[in-house]
Design a protein around this motif. Structure first.
Motif, PDB file in Angstrom:
ATOM      1  N   SER A  61      19.148  64.924  -0.670  1.00  0.00           N
ATOM      2  CA  SER A  61      19.808  64.294  -1.799  1.00  0.00           C
ATOM      3  C   SER A  61      19.851  65.305  -2.947  1.00  0.00           C
ATOM      4  CB  SER A  61      19.021  63.045  -2.190  1.00  0.00           C
ATOM      5  OG  SER A  61      19.755  62.365  -3.163  1.00  0.00           O
ATOM      6  N   LEU A  62      21.042  65.757  -3.251  1.00  0.00           N
ATOM      7  CA  LEU A  62      21.186  66.819  -4.256  1.00  0.00           C
ATOM      8  C   LEU A  62      21.746  66.236  -5.547  1.00  0.00           C
ATOM      9  CD1 LEU A  62      23.091  69.295  -1.897  1.00  0.00           C
ATOM     10  CD2 LEU A  62      20.610  69.198  -2.250  1.00  0.00           C
ATOM     11  N   SER A  63      21.139  66.596  -6.655  1.00  0.00           N
ATOM     12  CA  SER A  63      21.675  66.152  -7.949  1.00  0.00           C
ATOM     13  C   SER A  63      21.990  67.375  -8.782  1.00  0.00           C
ATOM     14  CB  SER A  63      20.631  65.334  -8.719  1.00  0.00           C
ATOM     15  OG  SER A  63      20.451  64.109  -8.095  1.00  0.00           O
ATOM     16  N   ARG A  68      25.628  63.073  -7.775  1.00  0.00           N
ATOM     17  CA  ARG A  68      24.682  63.127  -6.660  1.00  0.00           C
ATOM     18  C   ARG A  68      25.450  63.355  -5.366  1.00  0.00           C
ATOM     19  NH1 ARG A  68      20.271  58.685  -4.989  1.00  0.00           N
ATOM     20  NH2 ARG A  68      21.290  58.951  -2.971  1.00  0.00           N
ATOM     21  N   TYR A  69      24.910  64.203  -4.537  1.00  0.00           N
ATOM     22  CA  TYR A  69      25.557  64.513  -3.252  1.00  0.00           C
ATOM     23  C   TYR A  69      24.544  64.285  -2.139  1.00  0.00           C
ATOM     24  CZ  TYR A  69      28.747  66.881  -6.461  1.00  0.00           C
ATOM     25  OH  TYR A  69      29.606  67.162  -7.496  1.00  0.00           O
ATOM     26  N   ASP A  70      24.866  63.374  -1.220  1.00  0.00           N
ATOM     27  CA  ASP A  70      23.980  63.152  -0.076  1.00  0.00           C
ATOM     28  C   ASP A  70      24.483  63.949   1.106  1.00  0.00           C
ATOM     29  OD1 ASP A  70      21.970  61.505  -1.049  1.00  0.00           O
ATOM     30  OD2 ASP A  70      23.348  59.788  -1.084  1.00  0.00           O
ATOM     31  N   HIS A  88      28.706  67.077   4.300  1.00  0.00           N
ATOM     32  CA  HIS A  88      29.109  66.280   3.148  1.00  0.00           C
ATOM     33  C   HIS A  88      30.633  66.280   3.197  1.00  0.00           C
ATOM     34  CE1 HIS A  88      30.097  65.044  -0.899  1.00  0.00           C
ATOM     35  NE2 HIS A  88      28.889  64.503  -0.940  1.00  0.00           N
ATOM     36  N   HIS A 117      23.227  74.558  -2.903  1.00  0.00           N
ATOM     37  CA  HIS A 117      22.128  73.683  -3.338  1.00  0.00           C
ATOM     38  C   HIS A 117      21.368  73.150  -2.118  1.00  0.00           C
ATOM     39  CE1 HIS A 117      22.562  73.241  -7.756  1.00  0.00           C
ATOM     40  NE2 HIS A 117      23.830  73.556  -7.536  1.00  0.00           N
TER      41      HIS A 117
END
Ligand code: ADP
Length: 469
Positions: A61-63, A68-70, A88, A117
């Motif tokens: 889980s990237l913020s 936010r990108y899962d 993604h 990331h």
């Protein structure tokens, strides 16, 4: 040593050029001595079933940049290497890797920021000791790793300095890049953001894919605007010559070619040539067959090839061209193919055809304007096809002129100046050798036995990893 090897393309899953070949062969060659995990995006067009790619059951889980990108993780194993795939939709659900031929997607900054990331999140979570980043698509991971406080050693490999990942300043925010990195010593480049600069500045070691290219890029002619910057980082810059996967490119076993052959039993090469000429409805078997395989971009010397073609094609030769890229080059080549019966053009990307061409041809043309390493010439020599090359970068390091009695791996025809007369002179030397059958056979045999395998390249990277530990 636990190495995370990150690349935007890895053969056989996705390939647009030499990066994919190396990103496949190098981890496999290093796997016996180090635990190497490769990581790449799971593009929509990758055949998951065919390669046994399965979900890992893990998400990152990237913020960043206020969003936010899962990212979902997948994996498969082959050749002793685990490859992780990151999914993604924004990064992966496209028809092409980077954009349609000759173009880049407008949101490539955000797409590959997600990739970078995610690489850093993986390195942190799974405690990799080394992060090996390749080209601009992964370069941002270097400053991001430092921002995250990782102590992972970072190696950054420049496969092609011409593609640097340059985006407008505004993209900093949405890519989650700390504004403090926007300075001349790091990512700032004439008011824009340059990812490759970030990779170079933040890496512990920087490699290029041939020794000559490592020197050339510190000079204005080949530095693509970064020569001064690279001179500052010269201490950590080293050239390691790429190699090829000699199991994959093996004329004795290649399933893509109609007849097999070795340096000792060369007859099959003749059958490959006959079959290919038939396939393309060309006759004149006794004429030497020249091939060109590659991206239709300025780098590959398409303008020189096109300018020289009329004179070249008036000679007793056949020429077969395979590639794709800029429309102007495609059109010019199509016009030539309409005029000359001894020229055939195949526009597109076709792995199997490229193998049939390497196996069938007498000579490979590679008039690159610059060439970080170049794999075509090494593959060609493995298939007994002699290269005709411009003396630049990796071509200079791997192809040596046939002069005197000294034999250095490999042998071919080398021209110094990017002029039609120089290319034609090299072609004429190749034609003259064609008439001397015994010498031709000797040179062909010598080149086929040259060791261009990835093994020595892998040993040098392992030594470099160790020196950073
Ligand atoms: P690049 O600058 O494109 O990375 P390299 O010489 O390092 O050039 O590697 C090119 C690789 O891509 C070689 O394996 C070559 O055979 C392959 N290749 C390039 N264009 C095509 C094409 N149109 N069809 C099939 N293979 C191709």
């Amino acid at each position: 040593m636990r190495v995370l090897f990150a690349a935007a393309e890895i053969f056989p899953f996705a390939k647009s050029g030499g990066l994919a070949d190396i990103a496949h062969a190098l981890p496999v060659a290093m796997a016996e001595e180090a635990a190497v995990t490769a990581v790449m995006p799971l593009y929509r067009f990758i055949e998951r079933e065919r390669f046994g790619i399965r979900p890992v059951g893990e998400r990152l889980s990237l913020s960043f940049g206020g969003a936010r990108y899962d990212v979902e993780l997948f994996s498969c194993r082959s050749g002793g290497v685990e490859t992780l795939f990151l999914h993604h939709p924004l990064l992966c659900d496209r028809d092409h890797l980077y954009g349609p031929p000759g173009e880049g997607y407008a949101d490539n900054d955000l797409r590959f920021a997600i990739f970078c990331h995610a690489i850093v999140a993986l390195a942190e979570k799974h405690r990799f000791t080394h992060l090996h980043l390749n080209d601009w698509h992964t370069a941002l991971a270097a400053p991001l790793a430092h921002d995250a406080g990782l102590r992972t050693k970072i190696l950054f490999t420049i496969h092609n300095l011409a593609y640097q990942g340059i985006f407008p300043k505004a993209s900093i925010t949405r890519c989650g890049i700390a504004p403090r990195h926007f300075r001349m010593e790091e990512l700032e480049f004439f008011g824009q953001v340059n990812w490759m600069k970030g990779g170079i500045a933040h890496a512990d070691a920087v490699t290029t894919v041939s020794p000559s290219y490592a020197v050339e890029i510190t000079e204005p002619e080949y530095g693509c605007g970064l020569d001064g910057f690279l001179r500052v980082h010269r201490q950590k810059l080293v050239g390691i010559l790429n190699g090829i996967d000699t199991d994959l490119f093996d004329p004795a076993e290649d399933p893509a070619i109609p007849a097999h052959f070795t340096a000792d039993r060369i007859e099959g090469k003749r059958r490959c040539k006959e079959a290919l000429l038939k396939e393309f409805d060309m006759d004149e078997y006794e004429h030497p067959l020249f091939i060109f395989i590659g991206r239709f971009v300025e780098q590959k010397g398409l303008d020189l090839l096109i300018e020289t073609a009329p004179k070249l094609l008036e000679r007793p030769v056949n020429l077969l061209v395979l590639g794709d890229g800029e429309a102007a080059y495609v059109e010019a080549l199509e016009r030539l193919a309409g005029r000359y019966a001894n020229l055939r053009l195949r526009v597109g990307y076709d792995e199997a055809l490229s193998r049939r061409m390497y196996a069938a041809a007498d000579y490979l043309l590679m008039p690159s304007r610059f060439e970080p390493c170049g794999l075509n010439q090494m593959i060609a020599m493995r298939y007994g096809t002699l290269p005709v090359v411009h003396a630049v970068g990796g071509l200079r390091d791997t192809v040596h002129p046939l002069k005197g009695g000294v034999k250095i791996c490999g042998l071919g025809f080398v021209f110094e100046e990017m002029r039609p007369s120089a290319l034609l002179k090299a072609v004429d030397a190749a034609l003259s050798l064609y008439g001397r059958e015994r010498t031709l056979a000797e040179v062909r045999r010598f080149d086929m036995e040259c060791d261009f395998s990835i093994a020595s390249c892998a040993r040098r990277y392992l030594a470099l990893y160790r020196s950073l530990s």
